[in-house]
Design a protein around this motif. Structure first.
Motif, PDB file in Angstrom:
ATOM      1  N   ARG A 145      55.646  34.008  26.949  1.00 23.95           N
ATOM      2  CA  ARG A 145      56.054  35.070  25.753  1.00 23.95           C
ATOM      3  C   ARG A 145      57.480  35.745  26.604  1.00 23.95           C
ATOM      4  O   ARG A 145      58.675  35.571  25.293  1.00 23.95           O
ATOM      5  CB  ARG A 145      54.623  35.876  26.533  1.00 23.95           C
ATOM      6  N   SER A 146      57.830  35.696  27.847  1.00 24.78           N
ATOM      7  CA  SER A 146      59.042  36.960  28.041  1.00 24.78           C
ATOM      8  C   SER A 146      60.183  35.311  27.865  1.00 24.78           C
ATOM      9  O   SER A 146      60.418  34.794  28.615  1.00 24.78           O
ATOM     10  CB  SER A 146      58.680  37.686  29.634  1.00 24.78           C
ATOM     11  N   THR A 147      61.031  36.202  27.000  1.00 26.15           N
ATOM     12  CA  THR A 147      62.570  35.618  27.265  1.00 26.15           C
ATOM     13  C   THR A 147      63.364  36.343  28.377  1.00 26.15           C
ATOM     14  O   THR A 147      63.430  37.499  28.704  1.00 26.15           O
ATOM     15  CB  THR A 147      63.549  36.157  25.914  1.00 26.15           C
ATOM     16  N   ALA A 167      63.873  42.816  17.634  1.00 23.75           N
ATOM     17  CA  ALA A 167      64.691  42.280  19.141  1.00 23.75           C
ATOM     18  C   ALA A 167      64.970  40.960  19.023  1.00 23.75           C
ATOM     19  O   ALA A 167      65.629  40.824  20.121  1.00 23.75           O
ATOM     20  CB  ALA A 167      62.910  42.319  19.541  1.00 23.75           C
ATOM     21  N   GLU A 168      63.997  40.162  18.100  1.00 21.69           N
ATOM     22  CA  GLU A 168      65.070  38.419  18.292  1.00 21.69           C
ATOM     23  C   GLU A 168      66.604  38.807  17.867  1.00 21.69           C
ATOM     24  O   GLU A 168      67.616  37.963  18.248  1.00 21.69           O
ATOM     25  CB  GLU A 168      63.458  37.796  16.646  1.00 21.69           C
ATOM     26  N   LYS A 169      66.565  39.047  17.190  1.00 20.23           N
ATOM     27  CA  LYS A 169      68.368  39.645  16.372  1.00 20.23           C
ATOM     28  C   LYS A 169      69.327  39.765  17.134  1.00 20.23           C
ATOM     29  O   LYS A 169      70.098  39.071  17.115  1.00 20.23           O
ATOM     30  CB  LYS A 169      67.928  40.608  14.370  1.00 20.23           C
ATOM     31  N   GLU A 170      68.309  41.111  18.132  1.00 23.28           N
ATOM     32  CA  GLU A 170      69.618  41.539  18.829  1.00 23.28           C
ATOM     33  C   GLU A 170      69.647  40.904  20.046  1.00 23.28           C
ATOM     34  O   GLU A 170      70.391  41.369  21.088  1.00 23.28           O
ATOM     35  CB  GLU A 170      69.389  42.992  18.918  1.00 23.28           C
ATOM     36  N   ASP A 171      69.027  39.216  19.967  1.00 20.77           N
ATOM     37  CA  ASP A 171      68.689  38.915  21.566  1.00 20.77           C
ATOM     38  C   ASP A 171      68.391  39.845  22.560  1.00 20.77           C
ATOM     39  O   ASP A 171      69.425  40.505  23.311  1.00 20.77           O
ATOM     40  CB  ASP A 171      70.004  38.546  21.213  1.00 20.77           C
ATOM     41  N   ASP A 216      65.757  41.774  25.552  1.00 24.30           N
ATOM     42  CA  ASP A 216      64.539  41.683  26.791  1.00 24.30           C
ATOM     43  C   ASP A 216      64.075  42.422  26.042  1.00 24.30           C
ATOM     44  O   ASP A 216      63.966  43.916  26.420  1.00 24.30           O
ATOM     45  CB  ASP A 216      65.086  41.616  27.242  1.00 24.30           C
ATOM     46  N   LYS A 261      60.128  43.258  16.294  1.00 17.65           N
ATOM     47  CA  LYS A 261      59.760  42.165  16.622  1.00 17.65           C
ATOM     48  C   LYS A 261      60.497  41.484  16.415  1.00 17.65           C
ATOM     49  O   LYS A 261      61.872  40.487  17.131  1.00 17.65           O
ATOM     50  CB  LYS A 261      58.552  41.619  16.726  1.00 17.65           C
ATOM     51  N   ARG A 262      61.240  41.755  14.979  1.00 18.12           N
ATOM     52  CA  ARG A 262      61.910  40.351  14.445  1.00 18.12           C
ATOM     53  C   ARG A 262      63.563  41.281  14.586  1.00 18.12           C
ATOM     54  O   ARG A 262      64.802  40.054  14.951  1.00 18.12           O
ATOM     55  CB  ARG A 262      61.871  41.191  12.909  1.00 18.12           C
TER      56      ARG A 262
END
Ligand code: GDP
Length: 479
Positions: A357-359, A447-451, A453, A444-445
């Motif tokens: 799960r974790s990036t 966080a993905e956009k902002e890259d 962690d 979640k969205r």
């Protein structure tokens, strides 16, 4: 999907490089975090003198749907959750019952909030209440596969209306197949309009008894303690209809559900367990979710030590190694060793999930920057399931000493990771640690956009381990 070279290396006490080289010599080109297939893992295991054992999550969740002997089955107290719209009186009702114990002339004297308590309505007739009002906790438990509630008391304020959360509560109860007993509250108020509420309830699919329906209904005043005994009687009647039984054998290994846990400074982990099967006794070794322990002491809701607890009995349990999660199943094991083995297997599976799960990207790059002396501080935001978890994490993180770099907790809080947290992290170049909590959809969205962690953990030790590695600038893959 199976383990990666990185994880295999950890399991076997080797470096990922050794695993990758071994794969290479077998004609397989793999990367550090690539999932290896079953065959490869078996071969690698053999090469290094290990025997691979594949445990599915189901197998590792040992509560073998045990066989109950009919003669061990006895009537047990019903477990009740109170639901309803905000301000309709759930807390008032729970408080009243907790304080009064309902039994005439006896004070309940339950002052602690421990997540669940049992009251004696009449001699020998008990009801167990889950002390977290509302459907969120109920549904969260259910989502984890733990159905503990037998009966729902739906509180509706008679001076108000059937409201959105009333409807939600009805839907959640129905989805779970749990019967509802309606408590029409605040009847002490002159504006109370019982008939109106009954009409609205029928429109919402809840038909009360005196309207020819199935649902028992009681007018009460939680504030004044009016008709509470009558309400309890209706709950008991409902329980009798359902013939709720539990296995009261003393020969079988006990099991139960974790209701709530906290970290106590003196006592360590203290967890409220609702026993479901058999008798939990002092000295029993157990597993609970990914953690294990041995029952050091059992206490009732009044803080009194008790030697054992049977079906439907909520008890405070001391002796956990780590914080279990609400909804986890606690199972008594044959020996400490069995408990430890199973807990370890579960942890491996859990880590595997977390890993997937974790990036790693962000913390990796922070680790690199630290290594290169570009960064002197690691900012973290902690969101966790309970205050106890936050405290434990904060304490642990503060203990991680490093000459050059320090950890700074810029924000902490109980609950889901929200957009605000993500924005704060983005603004402060911080990482977010989610301890047994998940982000909401928007967070979640974003966080993905902002890259950004966002890391999820359920074992404190793993958080500390990763942060420590990052501080030492070591987290980046060794290759
Ligand atoms: P919850 O949000 O459902 O837990 O509701 P609370 O128990 O916090 O109650 C909300 C408000 O309603 C509080 O101010 C209570 O004092 C009040 N209240 C609760 N039960 C009664 C009742 O039976 N009669 C009256 N008059 N007020 C009540």
């Amino acid at each position: 999907e199976y383990a990666s070279p990185h994880e295999l290396a950890e399991l076997m006490g080797l470096t990922a490089k050794e695993i990758i080289q071994k794969c290479f010599s077998m004609g397989k080109f793999v990367t550090i975090n690539q999932r290896l297939d079953r065959e490869t893992i078996e071969l690698i295991g053999l090469e290094f003198g290990f025997e691979a054992e594949f445990i599915s999550e189901i197998e590792a969740t040992t509560t073998e749907e045990q066989f109950d002997n009919e003669e061990d089955m006895q009537i047990r107290p019903p477990v009740v959750t109170i639901m309803g719209h905000v301000d309709h009186g759930k807390t008032s009702l729970l408080d009243y019952i907790r304080r009064s114990n309902v039994v005439a002339g006896e004070s309940g004297g339950i002052t602690q909030h421990i997540g669940a308590y049992e009251v004696e309505v009449e001699r020998g007739r008990h009801i167990t209440f889950l002390d977290t009002p509302g459907h969120e906790a109920f549904t969260a438990m259910r989502a984890r596969g733990a159905q503990v509630t037998d009966i729902v008391i739906l509180v509706v304020a008679a001076d108000d209306s059937v409201m959105p959360q009333t409807i939600e509560a009805i839907n959640h109860s129905k989805a779970a197949g749990v019967p509802i007993v309606v408590a029409l509250n605040k009847i002490d108020k002159p504006e109370a309009n019982v008939e109106k509420i009954k009409t609205q309830l029928s429109e919402a699919g809840v038909m009360v008894e005196d309207w020819g329906g199935e649902c028992q209904c009681q007018e009460i005043s939680a504030k004044k303690g009016l008709n509470i005994k009558e309400l309890m009687d209706k709950v008991l009647t409902e329980a009798e209809i359902r013939e709720l039984k539990g296995n009261f054998s003393r020969e079988i290994p006990a099991s139960g559900i974790i209701v709530e846990s906290e970290l106590d400074k003196g006592k360590g982990v203290v967890s409220t367990v609702l026993v479901q099967r058999g008798f939990l006794k002092v000295g029993d070794p157990f597993v609970a979710g990914n953690t294990m322990g041995k029952v050091r002491a059992l206490m009732d809701e009044r803080g009194k030590r008790i030697p054992e607890a049977g079906p439907s009995r909520p008890v405070r349990v001391l002796g956990f190694e780590d914080l279990p999660q609400s909804g986890d199943v606690l199972t008594v094991m044959e020996s400490d060793r069995d408990a430890r083995d199973l807990a370890q297997k579960r942890q491996i599976i859990k880590r595997e999930h977390e890993f997937r799960r974790s990036t790693r990207v962000k913390l990796d790059s922070i680790a690199r920057q630290i290594k290169e002396g570009l960064k002197k501080e690691l900012s973290v935001i902690i969101k966790a399931d309970t205050d106890g978890s936050i405290q434990a994490l904060a304490d642990g993180l503060m203990k991680i000493h490093n000459e050059e770099v320090k950890v700074q907790i810029i924000h902490q809080g109980v609950g889901q990771i929200t957009e605000t947290d993500v924005l704060l992290a983005a603004a402060s170049d911080a990482i977010i640690i989610g301890f047994r909590v998940r982000p909401n959809v928007n967070a979640k969205r974003l966080a993905e956009k902002e890259d950004l962690d966002v890391r999820f953990y359920s074992v404190i030790y793993h958080v500390l381990e990763d942060v420590e590695k990052a501080l030492e600038g070591m987290l980046s893959p060794e290759l």
